[in-house]
Write a protein that holds these residues in place. Structure first.
Motif, PDB file in Angstrom:
ATOM      1  N   GLY A 157       0.815  -1.207   0.000  1.00 37.39           N
ATOM      2  CA  GLY A 157       0.000   0.000   0.000  1.00 37.39           C
ATOM      3  C   GLY A 157       0.848   1.256   0.000  1.00 37.39           C
TER       4      GLY A 157
ATOM      5  N   ALA B 230       2.479   1.679  -3.433  1.00 29.40           N
ATOM      6  CA  ALA B 230       1.564   2.239  -4.423  1.00 29.40           C
ATOM      7  C   ALA B 230       1.389   3.741  -4.212  1.00 29.40           C
ATOM      8  CB  ALA B 230       0.207   1.530  -4.337  1.00 29.40           C
ATOM      9  N   HIS B 231       1.309   4.158  -2.949  1.00 26.83           N
ATOM     10  CA  HIS B 231       1.158   5.577  -2.643  1.00 26.83           C
ATOM     11  C   HIS B 231       2.379   6.358  -3.119  1.00 26.83           C
ATOM     12  CE1 HIS B 231       0.023   8.773   0.619  1.00 26.83           C
ATOM     13  NE2 HIS B 231      -0.094   9.230  -0.610  1.00 26.83           N
TER      14      HIS B 231
ATOM     15  N   SER C 186       2.373   6.627  -6.866  1.00 18.84           N
ATOM     16  CA  SER C 186       1.345   7.563  -7.321  1.00 18.84           C
ATOM     17  C   SER C 186       1.857   8.997  -7.263  1.00 18.84           C
ATOM     18  CB  SER C 186       0.083   7.421  -6.452  1.00 18.84           C
ATOM     19  OG  SER C 186      -0.868   8.413  -6.773  1.00 18.84           O
TER      20      SER C 186
ATOM     21  N   GLY D 176       2.971   1.582  -9.736  1.00 15.73           N
ATOM     22  CA  GLY D 176       2.012   1.694  -8.640  1.00 15.73           C
ATOM     23  C   GLY D 176       0.836   0.754  -8.827  1.00 15.73           C
ATOM     24  N   ARG D 177       0.392   0.607 -10.077  1.00 17.26           N
ATOM     25  CA  ARG D 177      -0.731  -0.300 -10.344  1.00 17.26           C
ATOM     26  C   ARG D 177      -0.348  -1.740 -10.032  1.00 17.26           C
ATOM     27  NH1 ARG D 177      -3.090  -0.380 -16.356  1.00 17.26           N
ATOM     28  NH2 ARG D 177      -0.987  -1.148 -16.715  1.00 17.26           N
TER      29      ARG D 177
ATOM     30  N   ALA E 266      -0.482  -2.179  -6.344  1.00 22.40           N
ATOM     31  CA  ALA E 266      -1.831  -2.098  -5.787  1.00 22.40           C
ATOM     32  C   ALA E 266      -2.755  -3.210  -6.258  1.00 22.40           C
ATOM     33  CB  ALA E 266      -2.449  -0.743  -6.153  1.00 22.40           C
ATOM     34  N   SER E 267      -2.298  -4.052  -7.182  1.00 23.89           N
ATOM     35  CA  SER E 267      -3.185  -5.007  -7.837  1.00 23.89           C
ATOM     36  C   SER E 267      -3.840  -5.989  -6.870  1.00 23.89           C
ATOM     37  CB  SER E 267      -2.416  -5.777  -8.916  1.00 23.89           C
ATOM     38  OG  SER E 267      -1.334  -6.501  -8.327  1.00 23.89           O
TER      39      SER E 267
ATOM     40  N   LEU F  80      -4.495  -5.349  -3.549  1.00 24.73           N
ATOM     41  CA  LEU F  80      -4.949  -4.683  -2.338  1.00 24.73           C
ATOM     42  C   LEU F  80      -6.468  -4.595  -2.215  1.00 24.73           C
ATOM     43  CD1 LEU F  80      -2.355  -1.742  -2.134  1.00 24.73           C
ATOM     44  CD2 LEU F  80      -2.337  -3.921  -0.905  1.00 24.73           C
TER      45      LEU F  80
ATOM     46  N   SER G  17      -8.595  -2.403  -3.732  1.00 21.26           N
ATOM     47  CA  SER G  17      -9.108  -1.036  -3.696  1.00 21.26           C
ATOM     48  C   SER G  17      -9.288  -0.511  -5.121  1.00 21.26           C
ATOM     49  CB  SER G  17      -8.150  -0.114  -2.928  1.00 21.26           C
ATOM     50  OG  SER G  17      -8.567   1.238  -3.033  1.00 21.26           O
TER      51      SER G  17
ATOM     52  N   LEU H  44      -8.124   3.121  -5.560  1.00 23.00           N
ATOM     53  CA  LEU H  44      -6.679   3.306  -5.712  1.00 23.00           C
ATOM     54  C   LEU H  44      -6.261   3.011  -7.150  1.00 23.00           C
ATOM     55  CD1 LEU H  44      -3.863   3.860  -4.683  1.00 23.00           C
ATOM     56  CD2 LEU H  44      -3.813   1.546  -3.701  1.00 23.00           C
TER      57      LEU H  44
ATOM     58  N   ASP I 108      -9.775   0.670   0.859  1.00 23.35           N
ATOM     59  CA  ASP I 108      -9.289   1.979   0.405  1.00 23.35           C
ATOM     60  C   ASP I 108      -8.376   2.580   1.473  1.00 23.35           C
ATOM     61  OD1 ASP I 108     -10.833   1.730  -1.866  1.00 23.35           O
ATOM     62  OD2 ASP I 108     -12.463   2.989  -1.118  1.00 23.35           O
TER      63      ASP I 108
END
Length: 439
Positions: free
Chosen positions: A241, A244-245, A248, A270-271, A274-275, A277, A279, A282, A322
């Protein structure tokens, strides 16, 4: 008659945070000057208030305190009603009955949070100084515990709240201190693994937040360094997480500094992070970051594909997974990021329609974003050959800049003013340009 002991004003003491009584007194004097009031506040006066000796301030101090914490009453700040205070004056003397206090520390904390968010430059100064709540690095515990982890997390929330309300410029330098302390805590180690995990996550999020303050105030090299620090923390802690932040924000920074290809790659990284997670929101934000990069590369097809993916993910709605930091990302932000894509592709009228929706949809509480979206609207309208409308929007931004300090917004408004110079014969445009020049 025997005097009753003073009941300490713990609410007022908590408002002072980590400031010394002398530092807080200086803020009180500065706030008084802002409203044309004169008070001789010093450390001794602050001590008398906190001890409960001054149960209700005189009218001059009352005006100053309510200026510092607008929307609050003296009772919110821990004082007694003026009519309930007896003795030689409202400022001194024993009280005949104990002053009722909040039934719980939770209620008191809520008062403090509301005061922390109150407007006024003196309040902003006090709040930013109090971000040193993590303490002096020379006095850190040998091993960090739950209270230290909670302090790091609280610093992140405070920075985000203040940025939403006031913008980054007044916050950046003060916010760097708790960041240094957070990493010193990490280096010291924690009492248990769960605490160390919280510290990694909190320090990384703090690095992203401080990076954003640098980013929004035009300190791009500093922002890049802080984002890289957050990414390294995420990799060490295997925190997808946080990773990814960080990606971003790195994508956003790359787009803002003209490195469109890097913006695309960071968003794609980032994608991937986050894949798993769970969300969709996101993933939607990361798709918008990627779309911005493609627009910068003038690849309309790839940009439209990314925008379509962003809308699909967004339409799936919010989820329990999220991240907390995504509270800013709603329909208004989606419209704003899409507006920037169309603007980069040269479709300014289309961009203006999205920017207008962003400004209309934004919760007024997020004053910085309202100013940002309206500044985007003004720029798009100016480039879409709608000078009078652009001047109107620019005037709204100037009004908002009384409470928002953002180099980004000011830079955007300066570009709009330059674009409108050929139209200065218009009375509305001339009024805006005159006001802009004066600020």
């Amino acid at each position: 008659m025997a005097a009753f002991p003073h009941s300490p004003n713990s609410t007022f003491r908590r408002l002072r945070g980590q400031l010394s009584p002398a530092e807080f007194a200086a803020l009180v004097r500065r706030a008084a000057k802002e409203i044309g009031e004169t008070v001789s506040c010093d450390a001794r006066y602050v001590g008398r208030v906190e001890s409960g000796e001054i149960r209700c301030p005189n009218y001059a101090y009352e005006r100053v305190f309510l200026h510092m914490y607008p929307g609050h009453t003296l009772a919110d700040l821990g004082f007694s009603p003026r009519e309930a205070v007896r003795g030689r004056s409202a400022q001194r003397g024993p009280h005949p009955v104990p002053v009722p206090r909040s039934p719980s520390s939770a209620k008191e904390s809520d008062v403090l949070r509301r005061a922390f968010m109150a407007g006024g430059s003196a309040t902003v100064a006090a709040a930013t100084l109090s971000l040193t709540l993590l303490g002096d690095t020379r006095r850190l515990p040998a091993r960090a515990g739950e209270s230290e982890a909670a302090a790091v997390e609280d610093a992140v929330r405070r920075i985000r709240l203040l940025d939403d309300r006031h913008g980054a410029d007044a916050l950046y330098r003060r916010a760097s201190e708790p960041l240094r302390t957070a990493y010193a805590l990490l280096d010291a180690g924690a009492t248990r693994q769960s605490t160390e995990d919280r510290l990694h996550s909190g320090a990384g999020e703090l690095a992203v937040s401080v990076g954003w303050l640098a980013h929004d105030s035009g300190r791009f090299d500093d922002a890049r360094s802080h984002y890289a620090e957050a990414l390294a923390t995420a990799r060490v802690a295997r925190d997808a997480g946080l990773e990814a932040h960080a990606f971003s924000n790195m994508s956003f920074l790359a787009r803002d500094t003209g490195r469109a290809r890097e913006a695309v790659r960071a968003a794609q990284a980032g994608r991937r992070a986050a894949s798993s997670l769970g969300s969709p929101r996101l993933l939607s934000l990361l798709a918008l970051r990627e779309a911005g990069g493609w627009a910068g590369l003038d690849d309309r097809k790839a940009c439209e594909e990314s925008l379509a993916r962003a809308h699909r993910e967004f339409s799936r709605g919010p989820a329990e997974a999220d991240p907390e930091w995504m509270s800013f990302f709603g329909e208004a932000e989606l419209e704003s990021l899409e507006a920037r894509c169309w603007s980069a592709l040269g479709e300014h009228a289309r961009a203006a329609r999205h920017a207008r929706r962003a400004a209309d949809l934004q919760d007024p509480h997020f004053a910085r974003n309202v100013a940002l979206y309206t500044a985007e609207l003004a720029g798009d309208l100016a480039r879409a050959d709608a000078p009078d409308e652009a001047a109107w929007a620019g005037g709204r931004v100037l009004d908002l800049l009384a409470e928002v300090q953002s180099t980004r917004v000011r830079s955007m408004l300066a570009e709009t003013a330059a674009t409108l110079v050929p139209h200065q014969r218009s009375p509305r445009v001339n009024t805006f340009l005159t006001r802009h020049a004066a600020t």
